[in-house]
Design a protein around this motif. Structure first.
Motif, PDB file in Angstrom:
ATOM      1  N   HIS A 190       0.831  -1.197   0.000  1.00 17.92           N
ATOM      2  CA  HIS A 190       0.000   0.000   0.000  1.00 17.92           C
ATOM      3  C   HIS A 190       0.875   1.260   0.000  1.00 17.92           C
ATOM      4  O   HIS A 190       1.852   1.349   0.741  1.00 17.92           O
ATOM      5  CB  HIS A 190      -0.912  -0.005   1.231  1.00 17.92           C
ATOM      6  N   ASN A 192       0.531   4.072   1.320  1.00 17.41           N
ATOM      7  CA  ASN A 192       0.683   4.704   2.632  1.00 17.41           C
ATOM      8  C   ASN A 192       1.787   4.045   3.457  1.00 17.41           C
ATOM      9  O   ASN A 192       2.492   4.704   4.222  1.00 17.41           O
ATOM     10  CB  ASN A 192      -0.638   4.659   3.403  1.00 17.41           C
ATOM     11  N   TRP A 193       1.877   2.736   3.332  1.00 16.57           N
ATOM     12  CA  TRP A 193       2.972   2.027   4.012  1.00 16.57           C
ATOM     13  C   TRP A 193       4.318   2.466   3.425  1.00 16.57           C
ATOM     14  O   TRP A 193       5.269   2.744   4.163  1.00 16.57           O
ATOM     15  CB  TRP A 193       2.792   0.513   3.899  1.00 16.57           C
ATOM     16  N   LEU A 211       6.656  -2.378  13.618  1.00 12.46           N
ATOM     17  CA  LEU A 211       6.632  -2.809  12.212  1.00 12.46           C
ATOM     18  C   LEU A 211       7.951  -2.415  11.555  1.00 12.46           C
ATOM     19  O   LEU A 211       8.154  -1.232  11.265  1.00 12.46           O
ATOM     20  CB  LEU A 211       5.463  -2.133  11.462  1.00 12.46           C
ATOM     21  N   SER A 215      10.393  -2.227   2.318  1.00 11.05           N
ATOM     22  CA  SER A 215       9.521  -2.091   1.147  1.00 11.05           C
ATOM     23  C   SER A 215       9.412  -3.446   0.463  1.00 11.05           C
ATOM     24  O   SER A 215      10.418  -4.134   0.270  1.00 11.05           O
ATOM     25  CB  SER A 215      10.110  -1.070   0.177  1.00 11.05           C
ATOM     26  N   MET A 263       3.282  -7.769   8.284  1.00 10.37           N
ATOM     27  CA  MET A 263       4.016  -6.528   8.463  1.00 10.37           C
ATOM     28  C   MET A 263       4.999  -6.595   9.625  1.00 10.37           C
ATOM     29  O   MET A 263       5.982  -5.864   9.669  1.00 10.37           O
ATOM     30  CB  MET A 263       3.045  -5.359   8.703  1.00 10.37           C
TER      31      MET A 263
END
Lengths: 643, 91
Positions: A190, A192-193, A211, A215, A263
């Motif tokens: 995502h 946002n992540w 977390l 990537s 995650m």
């Protein structure tokens, strides 16, 4: 479209032990691969004798039926028939297979099953990259242009979103929900992540669970770990959640639990393993760049036989995803396949054995196009010497490709067209090098095969007909009994049928009777007769002698059933014009009298005099081919039945 | 052992195209199916997947034949095959 394979599919299903014995079935380029509950229930011998089945083998617990290039159609038919029998192959119990498979086979099987479906996408993306490289090389666009950026992300999307694709196909393989798996992959990718990762500050869930910043775009290992765990979680939830609310709660809890695990633990661990693999690739390319290409180039034929290539090829995909290029598997595989093709081609030119010649000619073309199984099982393995030549040739070519660090920029089938996959990095250097490697491999292989053939390729003699070579070939073995002491010339695997009358040979398709011209009665040949002396085309037993004297059926000792039909619609003449016919049940030699036909009487009755000869049980043989055209004398060979 | 008796509907008897259609279907079942004239002894039954064997029976329009087969799907297979025999394919 696949209807023609209905009976083949039915036979295969029966002979592997029926629908209930089939846990799963899938296929590769030439084989159906069954996971059977009990391999003992499958009748390998009978199956190998079925027309349309080249060979069966059991490897790593997987029961494989080599069908040929049309395997996809046969597979579809098998699937349909299994579905029709109310059998759902997708619903396998975990303990469905009683066969205990080693952990290595299990891993290879999973990895192959997860990666193989990606190949079209990777190949397509790679070709777009090659196209882009060509545009740059020939100065059509510059690397600063928007066009470059656009075409580049068209090509790159598959690599960037690889985790989603892998999630989907791996979940398919594990029989968990592929959409949920792709959804979890989406969580990991995502934007946002990604933004959080780029910000670089520590991230916590509920202020406590950390977390790790990683990537996952373009990664491979993390998502595989995630999907493996997700399959378990899903099955567990499926068991404990009441059916009424399953639809809502299984996906929800799966996302929450697996998403969090992905995650916090699985993703980061996968990233670390991926990092090690990256180091390994780096080490290889700096210290032993030649090793993978030499190894694969020389030993791929053997690896294919044991299915091991399926375990190695995915390493190449990982390398491609991580580094944008691949030289672990591709170059070796390409040079090896071409060497196999060249070796087979030389055998096709050198051998005197007709059947082998046919198999080798066809096999060499498919091998050059990247499908080596027909050549491997039909030629290289039975003959051995071309296998050795191809392995040496492939090794030499691999050495050149390896030393020059030749890489491909996309995966795809490993045949001649695959040289295009070597265009990339905005240079043609890799393309040039792979072509040189291929030429080296082809020359070495051709010379060695030729040299060895002088020693091992002897002219076939009639006595040799049934020995060694043909027994090891994938043929219909069912009718190989008998076949001696007749006047029919029995060459290696071929029954010759002679002209039943002197005259001019015409193709069956030009015969004025749709039943024959459409080959409804079987393939064959027709003769416009010069006289009315009809003789037996082969030795055998007269199975049919119509009372009308116009048609005869002869069964040879090796099981070929031949129908000789004098004139068209002559059944209506009710015996008039046919004299001195042979009796049913008689033993007959090739060239012996069958009947005397009064051609003038046939013409007078308004019928064509065409004499037709067809093989009615052709489905039991490999091929029926015309061996003559134009003028023939009575008793001259006109038709070959290849057994 | 499943058995069916069928009457040949084809006007030319079990010859040429009707015979070809029938043997093709018999092969398609994957079963060992035999065919014989109705009153013939079982030993005279021939392989239903062979056109020549079929023609050797010399069966004409209106003759009755016996089909025999064994196996789990034999009943259904014989039903289908006797339907073929009882259809006039030249009509």
């Amino acid at each position: 479209m696949s209807k023609q394979y209905a009976s083949l599919a039915g036979n295969i299903i029966d002979l592997v032990g029926g629908p209930d014995n089939i846990a799963t079935v899938y296929h590769c380029q030439t084989r159906l691969r069954f996971e059977l509950r009990d391999n003992g229930k499958a009748d390998q011998e009978k199956l190998a004798a079925v027309e349309g089945v080249a060979k069966t083998l059991v490897n790593a617990g997987v029961f494989q039926v080599v069908v040929g290039m049309h395997v996809k159609d046969v597979y579809e038919e098998v699937e349909q028939q299994l579905a029709a029998s109310g059998h759902r192959v997708t619903e396998t119990e975990e303990d469905g297979t009683s066969e205990k498979r080693g952990i290595v086979s299990t891993v290879i099987d999973f990895v192959a099953g997860a990666f193989q479906p990606l190949i079209p996408a990777l190949s397509g993306a790679g070709m777009v990259k090659a196209f882009l490289a060509l545009l740059v090389v020939f100065n059509v666009i510059t690397r600063q242009s928007q066009s470059y950026v656009i075409i580049n992300f068209i090509a790159d999307a598959v690599f960037y979103f690889m985790p989603m694709l892998i999630a989907f196909s791996a979940a398919n393989k594990l029989k968990s929900n592929p959409i949920l798996a792709a959804g979890v992959a989406g969580i990991m990718m995502h934007p946002n992540w990604l933004a959080l990762v780029q910000e670089g500050k520590p991230v916590h869930l509920f202020e406590v669970i950390p977390l790790p910043l990683a990537s996952y775009a373009g990664s491979v290992i993390p998502i595989i770990l995630v999907v493996l765990v997700q399959a378990r979680v899903e099955k567990l939830l499926d068991r404990i959640i009441p059916a009424a609310v399953k639809l809502v709660f299984v996906p929800m809890i799966t996302f929450l639990v697996v998403g969090t695990l992905a995650m916090t633990v699985l993703g980061p661990i996968g990233s670390i393993i991926g990092g090690w693999l990256g180091l390994f690739f780096g080490f290889l390319s700096t210290h032993a760049a030649w090793a993978p290409a030499v190894l694969i180039g020389a030993s791929l034929p053997v690896m294919v036989m044991f299915g091991l290539h399926n375990g190695v090829a995915p390493l190449g995909i990982v390398q491609l995803a991580q580094t944008g290029r691949e030289n672990i598997f591709g170059p070796g595989a390409l040079v090896s396949n071409i060497s196999v093709g060249v070796a087979t081609l030389v055998v096709a030119l050198r051998t005197k054995e007709r059947k082998l010649k046919q198999i080798a000619s066809a096999g060499s073309i498919t091998a050059l196009m990247g499908i080596t199984e027909p050549a491997l099982y039909g030629v290289l393995l039975p003959k051995r010497y071309p296998l050795i030549a191809a392995m040496i040739g492939g090794g030499c070519a691999g050495l050149y490709a390896g030393l020059t660090q030749t890489s491909r920029f996309a995966t795809g089938s490993s045949g001649l067209p695959a040289v295009l996959l070597y265009i990339g990095d905005n240079t043609l250097q890799h393309l040039i090098n792979i072509v040189i490697a291929l030429v080296i491999g082809a020359i070495v292989t051709a010379v060695l095969t030729f040299a060895l053939s002088l020693k091992y390729e002897k002219p076939a003699t009639p006595e040799e007909g049934f020995v060694v070579d043909y027994d090891s070939l994938p043929t219909t073995a069912s009718l190989r009994n008998g076949g001696t002491g007749t006047a029919t010339l029995v060459r290696a695997g071929v029954t010759e049928l002679n002209a039943p009358v002197a005259g001019v040979v015409v193709p069956l398709s030009e015969v004025g009777d749709p039943v024959f011209s459409a080959e409804t009665m079987g393939p064959g040949i027709a003769v416009e007769p010069a006289n009315g002396a009809i003789v037996a085309p082969c030795a055998g037993t007269v199975m049919v002698a119509m009372a009308t004297g116009h048609a005869f059926g002869i069964r040879t000792d090796d099981g070929v059933e031949v129908l000789v039909h004098v004139g068209i619609d002559t059944v209506t003449m009710d015996g008039h014009g046919f004299t001195d016919a042979v009796q049913r049940g008689a033993r007959i030699e090739a060239g012996q009298h069958l009947v005397t036909a009064d051609l003038d009487a046939i013409r007078a009755a308004g019928h064509p005099t065409t004499v037709i000869m067809v093989v009615t049980n052709h489905d039991k043989f490999d091929a029926v081919t015309a061996a003559a055209s134009g003028q023939v004398g009575s008793g001259e060979p006109v038709l070959d039945v290849v057994r | 052992m499943a058995e069916r008796i069928a009457t040949i509907a084809s006007r030319v008897g079990l010859h040429a195209r009707p015979a070809a259609v029938f043997t093709e279907a018999a092969r398609g079942t994957g079963l060992d199916i035999t065919i014989a004239a109705q009153d013939a002894p079982v030993a005279d039954a021939v392989d239903a997947s062979s056109i020549l064997a079929l023609m050797s029976l010399g069966i004409h329009h209106g003759d009755r034949v016996v089909l025999r087969a064994e196996g789990p799907d034999a009943e259904a297979a014989l039903d289908a095959l006797s339907r073929i025999l009882e259809t006039d394919h030249d009509a």
